[in-house]
Design a protein around this motif. Sequence first.
Motif, PDB file in Angstrom:
ATOM      1  N   PRO A   1       0.842  -1.203   0.000  1.00 16.67           N
ATOM      2  CA  PRO A   1       0.000   0.000   0.000  1.00 16.67           C
ATOM      3  C   PRO A   1       0.873   1.247   0.000  1.00 16.67           C
ATOM      4  N   PRO A   2       0.379   2.332  -0.561  1.00 12.43           N
ATOM      5  CA  PRO A   2       1.180   3.566  -0.578  1.00 12.43           C
ATOM      6  C   PRO A   2       1.420   4.090   0.829  1.00 12.43           C
ATOM      7  N   ARG A   3       2.538   4.754   0.999  1.00  5.68           N
ATOM      8  CA  ARG A   3       2.847   5.350   2.287  1.00  5.68           C
ATOM      9  C   ARG A   3       1.876   6.492   2.571  1.00  5.68           C
ATOM     10  N   PRO A   4       1.327   6.559   3.784  1.00  6.00           N
ATOM     11  CA  PRO A   4       0.404   7.663   4.080  1.00  6.00           C
ATOM     12  C   PRO A   4       1.127   9.003   4.054  1.00  6.00           C
ATOM     13  N   VAL A   5       0.447  10.001   3.528  1.00  7.60           N
ATOM     14  CA  VAL A   5       1.007  11.347   3.467  1.00  7.60           C
ATOM     15  C   VAL A   5       0.551  12.159   4.670  1.00  7.60           C
ATOM     16  N   SER A   6      -0.723  11.999   5.009  1.00  5.55           N
ATOM     17  CA  SER A   6      -1.283  12.752   6.125  1.00  5.55           C
ATOM     18  C   SER A   6      -2.325  11.903   6.832  1.00  5.55           C
ATOM     19  N   CYS A   7      -2.761  12.385   7.984  1.00  3.88           N
ATOM     20  CA  CYS A   7      -3.784  11.651   8.733  1.00  3.88           C
ATOM     21  C   CYS A   7      -4.607  12.632   9.557  1.00  3.88           C
ATOM     22  N   GLY A   8      -5.918  12.484   9.488  1.00  2.55           N
ATOM     23  CA  GLY A   8      -6.813  13.253  10.341  1.00  2.55           C
ATOM     24  C   GLY A   8      -7.429  12.334  11.374  1.00  2.55           C
ATOM     25  N   ILE A   9      -7.377  12.722  12.619  1.00  2.23           N
ATOM     26  CA  ILE A   9      -7.914  11.903  13.704  1.00  2.23           C
ATOM     27  C   ILE A   9      -9.108  12.610  14.332  1.00  2.23           C
ATOM     28  N   PHE A  10     -10.240  11.930  14.307  1.00  3.29           N
ATOM     29  CA  PHE A  10     -11.450  12.467  14.921  1.00  3.29           C
ATOM     30  C   PHE A  10     -11.388  12.260  16.430  1.00  3.29           C
ATOM     31  N   LEU A  11     -11.485  13.350  17.169  1.00  4.79           N
ATOM     32  CA  LEU A  11     -11.578  13.216  18.620  1.00  4.79           C
ATOM     33  C   LEU A  11     -13.011  12.914  19.032  1.00  4.79           C
ATOM     34  N   THR A  12     -13.972  13.375  18.223  1.00  9.11           N
ATOM     35  CA  THR A  12     -15.393  13.163  18.485  1.00  9.11           C
ATOM     36  C   THR A  12     -16.191  13.578  17.259  1.00  9.11           C
ATOM     37  N   TYR A  13     -17.454  13.145  17.199  1.00 10.51           N
ATOM     38  CA  TYR A  13     -18.371  13.647  16.173  1.00 10.51           C
ATOM     39  C   TYR A  13     -19.262  14.758  16.732  1.00 10.51           C
ATOM     40  N   LYS A  14     -19.179  14.993  18.017  1.00  8.48           N
ATOM     41  CA  LYS A  14     -19.996  16.026  18.643  1.00  8.48           C
ATOM     42  C   LYS A  14     -19.469  17.410  18.263  1.00  8.48           C
ATOM     43  N   CYS A  15     -20.389  18.326  17.990  1.00  9.08           N
ATOM     44  CA  CYS A  15     -20.003  19.667  17.559  1.00  9.08           C
ATOM     45  C   CYS A  15     -20.980  20.684  18.141  1.00  9.08           C
ATOM     46  N   THR A  16     -20.573  21.932  18.175  1.00 10.82           N
ATOM     47  CA  THR A  16     -21.471  22.996  18.618  1.00 10.82           C
ATOM     48  C   THR A  16     -22.401  23.435  17.496  1.00 10.82           C
ATOM     49  N   SER A  17     -22.073  23.048  16.276  1.00  7.96           N
ATOM     50  CA  SER A  17     -22.840  23.469  15.102  1.00  7.96           C
ATOM     51  C   SER A  17     -23.482  22.265  14.421  1.00  7.96           C
ATOM     52  N   GLU A  18     -24.388  22.563  13.508  1.00  8.20           N
ATOM     53  CA  GLU A  18     -25.056  21.524  12.728  1.00  8.20           C
ATOM     54  C   GLU A  18     -25.103  21.991  11.270  1.00  8.20           C
ATOM     55  N   CYS A  19     -23.921  22.213  10.720  1.00  9.55           N
ATOM     56  CA  CYS A  19     -23.793  22.839   9.400  1.00  9.55           C
ATOM     57  C   CYS A  19     -24.453  22.008   8.303  1.00  9.55           C
ATOM     58  N   LYS A  20     -25.092  22.706   7.384  1.00 17.23           N
ATOM     59  CA  LYS A  20     -25.828  22.036   6.309  1.00 17.23           C
ATOM     60  C   LYS A  20     -24.926  21.202   5.408  1.00 17.23           C
ATOM     61  N   HIS A  21     -23.655  21.571   5.299  1.00 18.50           N
ATOM     62  CA  HIS A  21     -22.775  20.891   4.347  1.00 18.50           C
ATOM     63  C   HIS A  21     -21.894  19.836   5.009  1.00 18.50           C
ATOM     64  N   CYS A  22     -22.086  19.569   6.294  1.00 16.29           N
ATOM     65  CA  CYS A  22     -21.157  18.696   7.024  1.00 16.29           C
ATOM     66  C   CYS A  22     -21.193  17.262   6.495  1.00 16.29           C
ATOM     67  N   MET A  23     -20.054  16.802   6.003  1.00 16.98           N
ATOM     68  CA  MET A  23     -19.990  15.464   5.412  1.00 16.98           C
ATOM     69  C   MET A  23     -20.066  14.361   6.464  1.00 16.98           C
ATOM     70  N   TYR A  24     -19.893  14.728   7.741  1.00 20.57           N
ATOM     71  CA  TYR A  24     -19.963  13.732   8.812  1.00 20.57           C
ATOM     72  C   TYR A  24     -21.220  13.893   9.664  1.00 20.57           C
ATOM     73  N   ALA A  25     -22.070  14.851   9.289  1.00 20.07           N
ATOM     74  CA  ALA A  25     -23.317  15.108  10.018  1.00 20.07           C
ATOM     75  C   ALA A  25     -23.065  15.347  11.504  1.00 20.07           C
ATOM     76  N   SER A  26     -21.976  16.036  11.810  1.00 22.13           N
ATOM     77  CA  SER A  26     -21.682  16.370  13.205  1.00 22.13           C
ATOM     78  C   SER A  26     -22.768  17.292  13.752  1.00 22.13           C
ATOM     79  N   SER A  27     -22.943  17.249  15.076  1.00 17.42           N
ATOM     80  CA  SER A  27     -24.079  17.955  15.658  1.00 17.42           C
ATOM     81  C   SER A  27     -23.939  18.031  17.175  1.00 17.42           C
ATOM     82  N   PRO A  28     -24.591  19.011  17.808  1.00 16.83           N
ATOM     83  CA  PRO A  28     -24.653  19.031  19.275  1.00 16.83           C
ATOM     84  C   PRO A  28     -25.438  17.846  19.827  1.00 16.83           C
ATOM     85  N   LYS A  29     -26.212  17.191  18.951  1.00 16.80           N
ATOM     86  CA  LYS A  29     -27.059  16.080  19.392  1.00 16.80           C
ATOM     87  C   LYS A  29     -26.282  14.771  19.564  1.00 16.80           C
ATOM     88  N   TRP A  30     -25.072  14.715  19.006  1.00 18.79           N
ATOM     89  CA  TRP A  30     -24.263  13.511  19.185  1.00 18.79           C
ATOM     90  C   TRP A  30     -23.887  13.347  20.657  1.00 18.79           C
TER      91      TRP A  30
END
Length: 223
Positions: A5-34
């Motif tokens: 497999p190719p060597r990874p160039v970068s990595c994003g680590i999710f600490l949580t899906y909970k958010c203060t916002s509920e943005c219409k475009h959020c690809m992860y559907a993050s929300s205060p409701k999580w």
Amino acid sequence: MRISPPRPVSCGIFLTYKCTSECKHCMYASSPKWRADWITESDLSRILSQLSGKIVPAPRGKRAVGINYGIHFTGGEPFLNFKLLLRAVETASSYGLPSIFVETNSFWCVDDSLAREKLKELKEAGLNGVLVSVNPFLIEYVPFERIDRAIKICREIFGENLMIYQETFYHQFRSLRLRGTLSFSRYLEIFGLPGLSYIELLPMGRTCYKLRDLFVKYPAKYF
């Protein structure tokens, strides 16, 4: 024949899906409701240790940052759990990982002294930079003065390692001398659809439901 497999160039680590916002475009559907379901420190350490020596630093060096380089902590909103975010940065730094940055919506930047204190503490722990989100969906939830404060103080502390994503929208809001929030419908009244030319709307997560009218539709037989 074995294919590596190719060597990874970068990595994003999710600490949580909970958010203060509920943005219409959020690809992860993050929300205060999580639920406040955060990654554990042991999982963080295990993941970061496996990435040590594999992640590519930003072109300007391991202490510089770039959107598609290094390690970044994201969510959800990482600053909802500052203690864990600080620990994540310390752990990544202890493993020698390059180009460490955090993404934020700036909800927590309620005054200069608080923002400066938190950012300095993160920098001392090993954080190399910050990505501040700015777009017409986030501005429905986070007052612009908090975003503006985050950008100014991050620039003061991190210099060139501040990333504004995306700068076009930052300048749009500054041109309005905006205070507080701005609804998406009002944004479209002011800037129209051409104002969205610089944003990526990936058809996943909440985008498919909240912004479906912005996408070209085809009959099922087309696929």
